[in-house]
Write a protein that holds these residues in place. Sequence first.
Motif, short mmCIF file in Angstrom:
data_model
loop_
_atom_site.label_atom_id
_atom_site.label_comp_id
_atom_site.label_asym_id
_atom_site.label_seq_id
_atom_site.Cartn_x
_atom_site.Cartn_y
_atom_site.Cartn_z
N ALA A 119 0.85 -1.18 0.00
CA ALA A 119 0.00 0.00 0.00
C ALA A 119 0.89 1.24 0.00
CB ALA A 119 -0.90 0.00 1.23
N SER A 120 0.43 2.31 -0.63
CA SER A 120 1.23 3.53 -0.78
C SER A 120 0.77 4.61 0.20
CB SER A 120 1.11 4.06 -2.21
OG SER A 120 1.48 3.07 -3.16
N TYR A 121 1.73 5.32 0.78
CA TYR A 121 1.42 6.36 1.76
C TYR A 121 2.23 7.62 1.48
CZ TYR A 121 -0.96 2.66 4.31
OH TYR A 121 -1.81 1.64 4.66
N LEU A 122 1.60 8.76 1.71
CA LEU A 122 2.24 10.06 1.48
C LEU A 122 3.06 10.51 2.68
CD1 LEU A 122 -0.75 11.93 -0.24
CD2 LEU A 122 1.22 10.82 -1.34
N ASN A 123 3.02 9.74 3.75
CA ASN A 123 3.73 10.10 4.98
C ASN A 123 4.06 8.80 5.70
OD1 ASN A 123 3.89 10.75 7.96
ND2 ASN A 123 3.74 12.83 7.14
N GLU A 124 5.24 8.71 6.27
CA GLU A 124 5.65 7.47 6.92
C GLU A 124 4.71 7.07 8.04
OE1 GLU A 124 9.62 5.59 9.13
OE2 GLU A 124 9.49 7.74 8.71
N ALA A 140 -15.13 10.45 9.86
CA ALA A 140 -14.42 11.47 9.09
C ALA A 140 -13.05 11.68 9.68
CB ALA A 140 -15.21 12.78 9.12
N LEU A 141 -12.04 11.56 8.85
CA LEU A 141 -10.66 11.67 9.32
C LEU A 141 -9.85 12.58 8.43
CD1 LEU A 141 -9.40 8.18 10.51
CD2 LEU A 141 -9.14 10.32 11.70
N SER A 142 -9.00 13.36 9.04
CA SER A 142 -8.03 14.15 8.30
C SER A 142 -6.74 14.06 9.07
CB SER A 142 -8.47 15.61 8.20
OG SER A 142 -7.45 16.40 7.65
N VAL A 143 -5.64 13.96 8.36
CA VAL A 143 -4.34 13.85 9.01
C VAL A 143 -3.48 15.01 8.56
CG1 VAL A 143 -2.31 12.41 9.35
CG2 VAL A 143 -4.54 11.36 9.05
N ALA A 144 -2.85 15.68 9.52
CA ALA A 144 -2.03 16.83 9.18
C ALA A 144 -0.58 16.52 9.45
CB ALA A 144 -2.46 18.03 10.00
N GLY A 145 0.31 17.04 8.59
CA GLY A 145 1.74 16.91 8.80
C GLY A 145 2.34 18.27 9.02
N ASP A 146 3.50 18.33 9.67
CA ASP A 146 4.14 19.62 9.80
C ASP A 146 4.83 19.95 8.49
OD1 ASP A 146 6.40 18.10 9.67
OD2 ASP A 146 7.14 18.58 11.67
N SER A 147 5.60 21.04 8.45
CA SER A 147 6.16 21.49 7.18
C SER A 147 7.14 20.50 6.58
CB SER A 147 6.86 22.84 7.37
OG SER A 147 7.90 22.72 8.35
N SER A 148 7.70 19.65 7.40
CA SER A 148 8.65 18.66 6.88
C SER A 148 7.97 17.39 6.46
CB SER A 148 9.70 18.34 7.95
OG SER A 148 9.08 17.66 9.02
N GLY A 149 6.72 17.23 6.78
CA GLY A 149 5.99 16.03 6.40
C GLY A 149 6.31 14.83 7.27
N ASP A 150 7.04 15.04 8.37
CA ASP A 150 7.47 13.91 9.18
C ASP A 150 6.61 13.70 10.42
OD1 ASP A 150 9.55 13.35 7.50
OD2 ASP A 150 10.90 14.75 8.50
N ALA A 151 5.86 14.71 10.84
CA ALA A 151 5.08 14.59 12.06
C ALA A 151 3.61 14.74 11.74
CB ALA A 151 5.51 15.66 13.08
N LEU A 152 2.76 14.16 12.57
CA LEU A 152 1.33 14.19 12.36
C LEU A 152 0.64 14.88 13.53
CD1 LEU A 152 0.67 10.60 11.05
CD2 LEU A 152 0.88 12.70 9.74
N GLN A 169 0.76 3.38 9.41
CA GLN A 169 0.17 2.62 10.51
C GLN A 169 -1.30 2.96 10.72
OE1 GLN A 169 2.61 2.24 14.03
NE2 GLN A 169 4.40 3.00 12.96
N LYS A 170 -1.92 3.65 9.76
CA LYS A 170 -3.32 4.05 9.90
C LYS A 170 -4.26 3.14 9.12
CE LYS A 170 -2.40 7.72 12.35
NZ LYS A 170 -2.87 7.89 13.73
N GLY A 171 -3.76 2.04 8.59
CA GLY A 171 -4.60 1.16 7.79
C GLY A 171 -5.36 0.17 8.64
N CYS A 172 -5.39 -1.08 8.18
CA CYS A 172 -6.18 -2.10 8.87
C CYS A 172 -5.38 -2.87 9.90
CB CYS A 172 -6.77 -3.06 7.85
SG CYS A 172 -8.24 -2.39 7.04
N GLY A 173 -4.24 -2.37 10.28
CA GLY A 173 -3.47 -3.00 11.35
C GLY A 173 -2.26 -3.77 10.89
N ALA A 174 -2.22 -4.17 9.60
CA ALA A 174 -1.11 -4.98 9.12
C ALA A 174 0.04 -4.14 8.59
CB ALA A 174 -1.59 -5.94 8.03
N ASP A 175 -0.22 -2.92 8.17
CA ASP A 175 0.82 -2.09 7.57
C ASP A 175 1.75 -1.51 8.62
OD1 ASP A 175 -0.25 -2.55 5.09
OD2 ASP A 175 -1.42 -0.71 5.04
#
Length: 355
Positions: A188-193, A298-310, A197-203
Amino acid sequence: MRIARLGFTLLAASALLACTSLPAQQPASQLRLAVDSDHDGLGDVLEQALLMQFAPRFMIGERDCSGLPAEFTPGLSTPHVASEDGTIYGQVSPVKSSSGRTLTAEIHYYHLWRTDCGAHGHALDAEHVAVLVRASGPDLSTAKWKAVYWYAAAHENTVCDVSQIARASTLHAENRGAEIWISPGKHASYLNEALCQKGCGADRCENMVPLPQARIINLGEPGAPMNGSVFIASTAWPLESKMTSTNFPAAPIARLEQLPEADIEWFHSGRHPAQGVIAVSGSTEQALAASAQNTDAALSVAGDSSGDALSTAGDSTGNALQKSYHRTRHALGTSARHVGRALHVAPKKQDTPPQ
């Protein structure tokens, strides 16, 4: 003289297509050739240049059970792995603009694997990410190209679908490829590391290394394959359906534009209720508390300017990420002490409703 010039142009084009990177002195906007092998209105040279300019930087599992993304034997109607060498396949399709003045293109990058070797594994695994790019003007001889949105497919079209969409500026990927994290085994592909871990538990994106990319091969279009990619139409995998679908429809883009600049949005407006159960099944009570936020619609995930933190974006999206662990237990209809059992059997009748 005209024949000689044409021969030189074709020779130069062939040399460009053989390259694995776009020369800095030749931006994509300056490359155009009349040859259009897939008949979509974009020349082959321009398509290859765009594929190279926005090529993602993939991070994969160091010991992925399927090795590396595979190259498939050209000319065969059934997918056959020729080599597991990190080859990436691409597709560039023009998008009609409402104004008709600015050219927009949707680019898909396919990482194709010999097998999905995660839970419920299967032979052949066709996964992808996409980017929407826009020319600075109608004259392609002088236009510069810039990415507007990125999309990452994660368990696409399943109950576990956690595909994401984000502004290119959020990912610092407006003029180049975004960094993409590929979950080992399931791919599965993710835009942030951390999103891994936000999928169905296996990722789990652990022990990750950069993909040693071999090259990018243009698939062409369904019905007009390029480079011998006739395996597109095989029913052994859903590759053709992915190639005929846009990843940038109006609805998710509209939702994304309502969010703060730092947000990465789920592609779908809500998550299936069952997904929250799948995410915590087999987890300990402590893990349940940590993943309670994943059960909301409804979910939204935010990253900081470096894309490393949520961080959460509950205020901007109206989601329930601020709910406490106890309220999540109430929503699941059981107490934390009996969560593991309640995921498999119906709860007993209670004398007093849970508080």
